[in-house]
Motif scaffolding. Structure first.
Motif, mmCIF file in Angstrom:
data_model
loop_
_atom_site.group_PDB
_atom_site.id
_atom_site.type_symbol
_atom_site.label_atom_id
_atom_site.label_comp_id
_atom_site.label_asym_id
_atom_site.label_seq_id
_atom_site.Cartn_x
_atom_site.Cartn_y
_atom_site.Cartn_z
ATOM 1 N N MET A 223 0.813 -1.182 0.000
ATOM 2 C CA MET A 223 0.000 0.000 0.000
ATOM 3 C C MET A 223 0.832 1.209 0.000
ATOM 4 O O MET A 223 0.718 2.058 0.828
ATOM 5 C CB MET A 223 -0.876 -0.011 1.205
ATOM 6 C CG MET A 223 -0.228 0.143 2.522
ATOM 7 S SD MET A 223 -1.313 0.324 3.844
ATOM 8 C CE MET A 223 -2.245 -1.053 3.795
ATOM 9 N N ALA A 224 1.694 1.307 -1.005
ATOM 10 C CA ALA A 224 2.611 2.391 -0.778
ATOM 11 C C ALA A 224 2.861 3.164 -2.041
ATOM 12 O O ALA A 224 2.067 3.975 -2.445
ATOM 13 C CB ALA A 224 3.920 1.875 -0.214
ATOM 14 N N ALA B 271 -5.904 -7.290 0.658
ATOM 15 C CA ALA B 271 -5.048 -8.426 0.995
ATOM 16 C C ALA B 271 -4.973 -8.610 2.504
ATOM 17 O O ALA B 271 -4.997 -9.738 3.006
ATOM 18 C CB ALA B 271 -3.647 -8.217 0.427
ATOM 19 N N ARG B 272 -4.913 -7.495 3.248
ATOM 20 C CA ARG B 272 -4.831 -7.565 4.706
ATOM 21 C C ARG B 272 -6.076 -8.222 5.311
ATOM 22 O O ARG B 272 -6.014 -8.859 6.365
ATOM 23 C CB ARG B 272 -4.657 -6.139 5.260
ATOM 24 C CG ARG B 272 -4.689 -6.011 6.787
ATOM 25 C CD ARG B 272 -6.052 -5.596 7.273
ATOM 26 N NE ARG B 272 -6.124 -5.500 8.721
ATOM 27 C CZ ARG B 272 -6.380 -6.523 9.546
ATOM 28 N NH1 ARG B 272 -6.565 -7.741 9.049
ATOM 29 N NH2 ARG B 272 -6.452 -6.347 10.850
ATOM 30 N N ALA C 194 6.680 -1.075 -3.680
ATOM 31 C CA ALA C 194 6.120 -1.333 -2.352
ATOM 32 C C ALA C 194 4.637 -1.012 -2.287
ATOM 33 O O ALA C 194 4.186 -0.264 -1.429
ATOM 34 C CB ALA C 194 6.889 -0.562 -1.276
ATOM 35 N N HIS C 195 3.860 -1.593 -3.200
ATOM 36 C CA HIS C 195 2.405 -1.394 -3.156
ATOM 37 C C HIS C 195 1.809 -2.065 -1.925
ATOM 38 O O HIS C 195 1.069 -1.445 -1.178
ATOM 39 C CB HIS C 195 1.754 -1.984 -4.412
ATOM 40 C CG HIS C 195 2.115 -1.273 -5.673
ATOM 41 N ND1 HIS C 195 1.477 -1.516 -6.871
ATOM 42 C CD2 HIS C 195 3.044 -0.330 -5.946
ATOM 43 C CE1 HIS C 195 1.987 -0.753 -7.819
ATOM 44 N NE2 HIS C 195 2.953 -0.035 -7.285
ATOM 45 N N MET C 196 2.070 -3.369 -1.767
ATOM 46 C CA MET C 196 1.598 -4.165 -0.620
ATOM 47 C C MET C 196 0.081 -4.165 -0.495
ATOM 48 O O MET C 196 -0.456 -4.467 0.561
ATOM 49 C CB MET C 196 2.215 -3.652 0.695
ATOM 50 C CG MET C 196 3.722 -3.735 0.748
ATOM 51 S SD MET C 196 4.408 -3.032 2.267
ATOM 52 C CE MET C 196 4.295 -1.284 1.913
ATOM 53 N N ASN C 197 -0.604 -3.816 -1.559
ATOM 54 C CA ASN C 197 -2.040 -3.579 -1.476
ATOM 55 C C ASN C 197 -2.651 -3.687 -2.874
ATOM 56 O O ASN C 197 -2.335 -2.876 -3.746
ATOM 57 C CB ASN C 197 -2.281 -2.177 -0.897
ATOM 58 C CG ASN C 197 -3.730 -1.878 -0.618
ATOM 59 O OD1 ASN C 197 -4.626 -2.462 -1.210
ATOM 60 N ND2 ASN C 197 -3.965 -0.951 0.295
ATOM 61 N N ALA D 210 7.499 -7.755 1.375
ATOM 62 C CA ALA D 210 6.988 -6.544 2.006
ATOM 63 C C ALA D 210 5.585 -6.753 2.566
ATOM 64 O O ALA D 210 5.280 -6.342 3.698
ATOM 65 C CB ALA D 210 6.984 -5.385 1.003
ATOM 66 N N THR D 211 4.707 -7.401 1.784
ATOM 67 C CA THR D 211 3.338 -7.621 2.248
ATOM 68 C C THR D 211 3.310 -8.609 3.404
ATOM 69 O O THR D 211 2.520 -8.461 4.343
ATOM 70 C CB THR D 211 2.450 -8.131 1.095
ATOM 71 O OG1 THR D 211 2.607 -7.274 -0.039
ATOM 72 C CG2 THR D 211 0.987 -8.153 1.504
ATOM 73 N N TYR D 212 4.182 -9.619 3.344
ATOM 74 C CA TYR D 212 4.260 -10.583 4.450
ATOM 75 C C TYR D 212 4.629 -9.869 5.747
ATOM 76 O O TYR D 212 3.990 -10.060 6.782
ATOM 77 C CB TYR D 212 5.290 -11.669 4.139
ATOM 78 C CG TYR D 212 5.421 -12.716 5.232
ATOM 79 C CD1 TYR D 212 4.697 -13.899 5.166
ATOM 80 C CD2 TYR D 212 6.248 -12.506 6.334
ATOM 81 C CE1 TYR D 212 4.797 -14.857 6.168
ATOM 82 C CE2 TYR D 212 6.348 -13.443 7.342
ATOM 83 C CZ TYR D 212 5.623 -14.619 7.256
ATOM 84 O OH TYR D 212 5.721 -15.549 8.258
#
Length: 264
Positions: free
Chosen positions: A1-2, A211-212, A94-97, A47-49
């Protein structure tokens, strides 16, 4: 999410820019699974982990020990996003989302052909992190750390749309506009996560990230209200990206804008 990408812009401004991604992924080229793309997927996975492991982990600890409190939970989420932006932003953005990835693609700031790969990596990482937490905190210490609407589904949906809009508005500003201070992008995005979590956590859970929410739901097999945390952040993120783009009067870099003003 970045962010979209972290690096040096053509004018020497060291910050976060989309230009490098656009050069590496011309819209007319056919998709090929390259080593560079696999590195981006691994960066998103790691990163998401870490984000889900740290963020959901502190929720578990807070439920079990009652030592952290809501401010502590919000700080951990914000700090986790911030450090991952600086750690892998220059590799994958670094999206993570998934909502962030879709929002960037919707306004042509990210190639659509890479969206499925990013989403798979993000969802897999969130699921693995949730499974790890359930394994570590077994027995009486295991608690569901997914999202369910504390009140009505509509209340949580509206809140998720608004706070994700706000988050994506900030991300788009610091990640795609060369006139913004790119070096502080991680701080700006992490602080936005912290603020949203502080006041919206009790209302909707402040997911802002499909994802979260999907990861814990799969591991605990609890899907009540999950659609809220898929639809809300996606709508909010797309709106936030387009909202900032409507304010962008130019795609020129800061030095180009300054040069043009000096010549007038």
């Amino acid at each position: 999410m970045a962010t979209e990408d972290v690096g040096s812009s053509p004018n020497g401004h060291h910050g976060i820019t989309i230009m490098d991604i656009q050069k590496d992924h011309p819209k007319t080229s056919s998709f090929t699974f390259t080593r560079a793309f696999s590195q981006k997927l691994m960066a998103e996975l790691f990163a998401t982990y870490f984000l889900v492991f740290a963020g959901c982990g502190v929720i578990m600890v807070n439920i079990d020990k009652s030592l952290v409190g809501m401010p502590g939970v919000a700080i951990v989420w914000g700090a986790a996003v911030m450090v991952m932006v600086y750690a892998v932003g220059h590799v994958s953005g670094a999206h993570m989302n998934p909502a962030v990835t879709i929002a960037f693609a919707s306004c042509k700031r990210f190639p659509w052909k890479e969206v499925p790969g990013y989403m798979v990596a993000q969802l897999l990482a969130a699921t693995l992190a949730s499974a790890t937490l359930r394994l570590i905190f077994s027995g009486n210490h295991v608690h569901f750390v997914g999202n369910t609407p504390p009140g009505s589904d509509l209340q949580s949906l509206v809140m998720e749309i608004i706070i994700t809009f706000y988050l994506m508005f900030v991300i788009t500003a610091v990640a795609t506009d060369d006139r913004a201070t790119g070096q502080l992008a991680g701080v700006a995005i992490g602080s936005t996560i912290l603020l949203n979590a502080m006041f919206a956590g009790p209302v909707s859970g402040a997911s802002m990230n499909p994802a979260r929410s999907i990861g814990p739901a799969l591991v605990w097999n609890k899907y009540e209200g999950l659609w809220v945390y898929i639809l809300g952040p996606t709508i909010g993120a797309i709106g936030g990206a387009w909202g900032y783009n409507s304010l962008r009067f130019t795609d020129k870099s800061l030095s180009e804008v300054a040069k043009g003003e000096s010549e007038q």
